[in-house]
Scaffold this motif. Structure first.
Motif, mmCIF file in Angstrom:
data_model
loop_
_atom_site.group_PDB
_atom_site.id
_atom_site.type_symbol
_atom_site.label_atom_id
_atom_site.label_comp_id
_atom_site.label_asym_id
_atom_site.label_seq_id
_atom_site.Cartn_x
_atom_site.Cartn_y
_atom_site.Cartn_z
ATOM 1 N N LEU A 167 1.927 9.612 -5.919
ATOM 2 C CA LEU A 167 2.169 11.010 -5.525
ATOM 3 C C LEU A 167 3.570 11.486 -5.883
ATOM 4 O O LEU A 167 3.757 12.645 -6.275
ATOM 5 C CB LEU A 167 1.912 11.173 -4.029
ATOM 6 C CG LEU A 167 0.497 10.835 -3.550
ATOM 7 C CD1 LEU A 167 0.380 11.038 -2.043
ATOM 8 C CD2 LEU A 167 -0.550 11.668 -4.272
ATOM 9 N N ILE A 227 -5.620 1.250 -4.827
ATOM 10 C CA ILE A 227 -4.902 0.159 -4.176
ATOM 11 C C ILE A 227 -5.767 -1.101 -4.134
ATOM 12 O O ILE A 227 -5.304 -2.214 -4.421
ATOM 13 C CB ILE A 227 -4.458 0.571 -2.758
ATOM 14 C CG1 ILE A 227 -3.376 1.643 -2.827
ATOM 15 C CG2 ILE A 227 -3.958 -0.645 -1.964
ATOM 16 C CD1 ILE A 227 -3.010 2.250 -1.478
ATOM 17 N N GLU A 232 -7.242 10.852 -0.734
ATOM 18 C CA GLU A 232 -6.844 9.629 -0.049
ATOM 19 C C GLU A 232 -7.839 8.501 -0.341
ATOM 20 O O GLU A 232 -7.460 7.329 -0.439
ATOM 21 C CB GLU A 232 -6.752 9.878 1.452
ATOM 22 C CG GLU A 232 -5.565 10.738 1.861
ATOM 23 C CD GLU A 232 -4.223 10.080 1.557
ATOM 24 O OE1 GLU A 232 -4.150 8.834 1.557
ATOM 25 O OE2 GLU A 232 -3.245 10.809 1.309
ATOM 26 N N ILE A 266 -6.883 7.076 -3.704
ATOM 27 C CA ILE A 266 -5.705 6.215 -3.600
ATOM 28 C C ILE A 266 -6.085 4.862 -3.005
ATOM 29 O O ILE A 266 -5.657 3.810 -3.483
ATOM 30 C CB ILE A 266 -4.611 6.899 -2.754
ATOM 31 C CG1 ILE A 266 -4.108 8.155 -3.468
ATOM 32 C CG2 ILE A 266 -3.458 5.935 -2.490
ATOM 33 C CD1 ILE A 266 -3.135 8.976 -2.648
ATOM 34 N N ALA A 267 -6.939 4.880 -1.981
ATOM 35 C CA ALA A 267 -7.380 3.624 -1.360
ATOM 36 C C ALA A 267 -8.139 2.757 -2.364
ATOM 37 O O ALA A 267 -7.976 1.527 -2.384
ATOM 38 C CB ALA A 267 -8.257 3.925 -0.147
ATOM 39 N N ASP A 297 0.823 -1.211 0.000
ATOM 40 C CA ASP A 297 0.000 0.000 0.000
ATOM 41 C C ASP A 297 0.856 1.260 0.000
ATOM 42 O O ASP A 297 0.577 2.215 -0.748
ATOM 43 C CB ASP A 297 -0.921 0.017 1.228
ATOM 44 C CG ASP A 297 -1.989 -1.064 1.165
ATOM 45 O OD1 ASP A 297 -1.843 -1.989 0.335
ATOM 46 O OD2 ASP A 297 -2.959 -0.976 1.923
ATOM 47 N N ASP A 298 1.889 1.275 0.809
ATOM 48 C CA ASP A 298 2.723 2.469 0.925
ATOM 49 C C ASP A 298 3.473 2.747 -0.375
ATOM 50 O O ASP A 298 3.582 3.903 -0.801
ATOM 51 C CB ASP A 298 3.723 2.289 2.085
ATOM 52 C CG ASP A 298 4.532 3.556 2.324
ATOM 53 O OD1 ASP A 298 3.930 4.588 2.677
ATOM 54 O OD2 ASP A 298 5.759 3.517 2.134
ATOM 55 N N ARG A 325 1.025 4.130 -2.978
ATOM 56 C CA ARG A 325 0.693 5.532 -2.685
ATOM 57 C C ARG A 325 1.833 6.454 -3.087
ATOM 58 O O ARG A 325 1.630 7.502 -3.693
ATOM 59 C CB ARG A 325 0.387 5.693 -1.196
ATOM 60 C CG ARG A 325 -0.042 7.103 -0.794
ATOM 61 C CD ARG A 325 -0.333 7.178 0.708
ATOM 62 N NE ARG A 325 -0.885 8.476 1.048
ATOM 63 C CZ ARG A 325 -0.151 9.567 1.249
ATOM 64 N NH1 ARG A 325 1.175 9.496 1.141
ATOM 65 N NH2 ARG A 325 -0.728 10.726 1.548
ATOM 66 N N GLN A 326 3.062 6.050 -2.740
ATOM 67 C CA GLN A 326 4.227 6.866 -3.086
ATOM 68 C C GLN A 326 4.410 6.949 -4.606
ATOM 69 O O GLN A 326 4.774 8.004 -5.139
ATOM 70 C CB GLN A 326 5.474 6.263 -2.436
ATOM 71 C CG GLN A 326 6.721 7.116 -2.582
ATOM 72 C CD GLN A 326 7.920 6.474 -1.920
ATOM 73 O OE1 GLN A 326 8.628 5.686 -2.542
ATOM 74 N NE2 GLN A 326 8.141 6.790 -0.645
ATOM 75 N N GLN A 373 -0.149 14.389 -7.385
ATOM 76 C CA GLN A 373 -0.305 15.183 -6.175
ATOM 77 C C GLN A 373 -1.353 16.274 -6.419
ATOM 78 O O GLN A 373 -1.265 17.047 -7.373
ATOM 79 C CB GLN A 373 1.017 15.837 -5.795
ATOM 80 C CG GLN A 373 1.019 16.536 -4.448
ATOM 81 C CD GLN A 373 1.228 15.556 -3.305
ATOM 82 O OE1 GLN A 373 2.075 14.684 -3.371
ATOM 83 N NE2 GLN A 373 0.456 15.701 -2.255
#
Length: 321
Positions: free
Chosen positions: A284, A314, A307, A310-311, A276-277, A280-281, A302
């Motif tokens: 953005l 994912i 959020e 993004i969720a 997930d991290d 997300r990175q 960005q």
């Protein structure tokens, strides 16, 4: 994608805005006047070349005129009047196409490889993705504020006779008043990379009642969708499908199929687990960790995704495991 035209042998695509008719008037005036001027110069010149050609090597002209004040005044003054008239006419048209009326509806359009995304500030909706439909009401002035996420693009609607570059780091504008109900292709007129020809959308001009219904339908489109279904919609809407496939085939970026939980090699050495991290990175700040073997061309999202978005993305990528 075929442009709507009045007939098979039409000079130009069907005019579908108030500005289009004005642009066409200038075009046809220049076409006809330049054709007539060409004929007025070339036809007499050809006749003189044939009629007064030199027939023998020793033949000399019986007389020679090297100056005619009246003729020189005429061929100087008349072109000046013609060019001044065309300039004033074109300049007023330029001003009209650059200054939007105060009652114009605002539409923000973002260009990026390889899609157009339209945001409606007054209605709180967003449409995007290759082939997306951008709706506007007929006979309503529309001001388009353009920007770009990566390279120079050019927002071009041939049927409306409007075109304007979308430049990274700044805003540009254009406006139009659509006056004919129908669907008109939106193209990118500035080469922007591998899938430049696929950077298309559709401008749908509707009557006011149909436009309100389209707005309501678009606003309600996300209701009832599960998280990964919403992510699947964003995958198309945000243009992820332009670079990332879901069937394992390679494109500009890595495929999403089976990528969640895998270990990816990075440019410069090292590896990272796709969790997930990392996803997300990558959305953005995509230039921070670049997957080995792929060009660093992904733009940052960005400020373009929440959020919740993004969720959802994912969850969609995770569902492809």
């Amino acid at each position: 994608m075929r442009l709507p035209t009045a007939g098979l042998f039409a000079w130009l695509p069907t005019a579908a805005s108030r500005q289009a008719q004005q642009v066409d008037n200038i075009f046809y005036f220049l076409l006809v006047s330049c054709t007539l001027l060409f004929a007025m110069v070339v036809v007499p010149m050809t006749l003189f070349v044939v009629r007064y050609r030199r027939r023998t090597a020793a033949q000399k002209a019986q007389s020679q005129t090297d100056h005619n004040l009246a003729m020189e005044v005429v061929w100087t003054v008349l072109p000046v009047i013609y060019l001044a008239g065309v300039f004033v006419w074109g300049f007023w048209q330029f001003l009209d196409m650059r200054v939007a009326p105060s009652e114009a509806m605002h539409l923000r359009v973002v260009g990026q490889k390889w899609q157009w995304t339209a945001l409606y500030p007054q209605d709180g909706i967003e449409v995007g993705g290759q082939g997306s439909v951008i709706g506007v009401p007929v006979d309503q002035p529309v001001k388009v504020i353009l920007s770009s996420q990566d390279v120079i693009h050019s927002f071009f609607v041939p049927n409306l006779r409007v075109k304007q570059d979308a430049v990274p780091g700044r805003y540009t504008t254009l406006w139009f008043t659509p006056n004919k109900i129908g669907e008109y292709p939106i193209l990118c007129a500035e080469y922007c990379g591998q899938q430049h020809s696929q950077m298309v959308a559709m401008l749908k001009v509707m009557n006011k009642q149909d436009y309100k219904a389209w707005l309501q339908q678009t606003q309600q489109a996300d209701q009832g969708l599960s998280l990964h279904e919403r992510g699947q919609k964003l995958y198309v809407q945000k243009g992820c499908n332009a670079c990332h496939t879901t069937d394992g085939t390679r494109k500009v970026g890595p495929t999403f199929k089976g990528v969640y939980g895998s270990s990816e090699q990075l440019e410069g050495g090292g590896s990272v687990v796709v969790d997930d991290d990392y996803i997300r990175q990558s959305i953005l700040t995509p230039q921070k960790q670049i997957t080995k073997g792929y060009p660093p061309v992904m733009p940052s999202y960005q400020g373009q995704v929440s959020e919740q978005d993004i969720a959802a993305l994912i969850a969609f990528i995770q569902s492809l495991k």
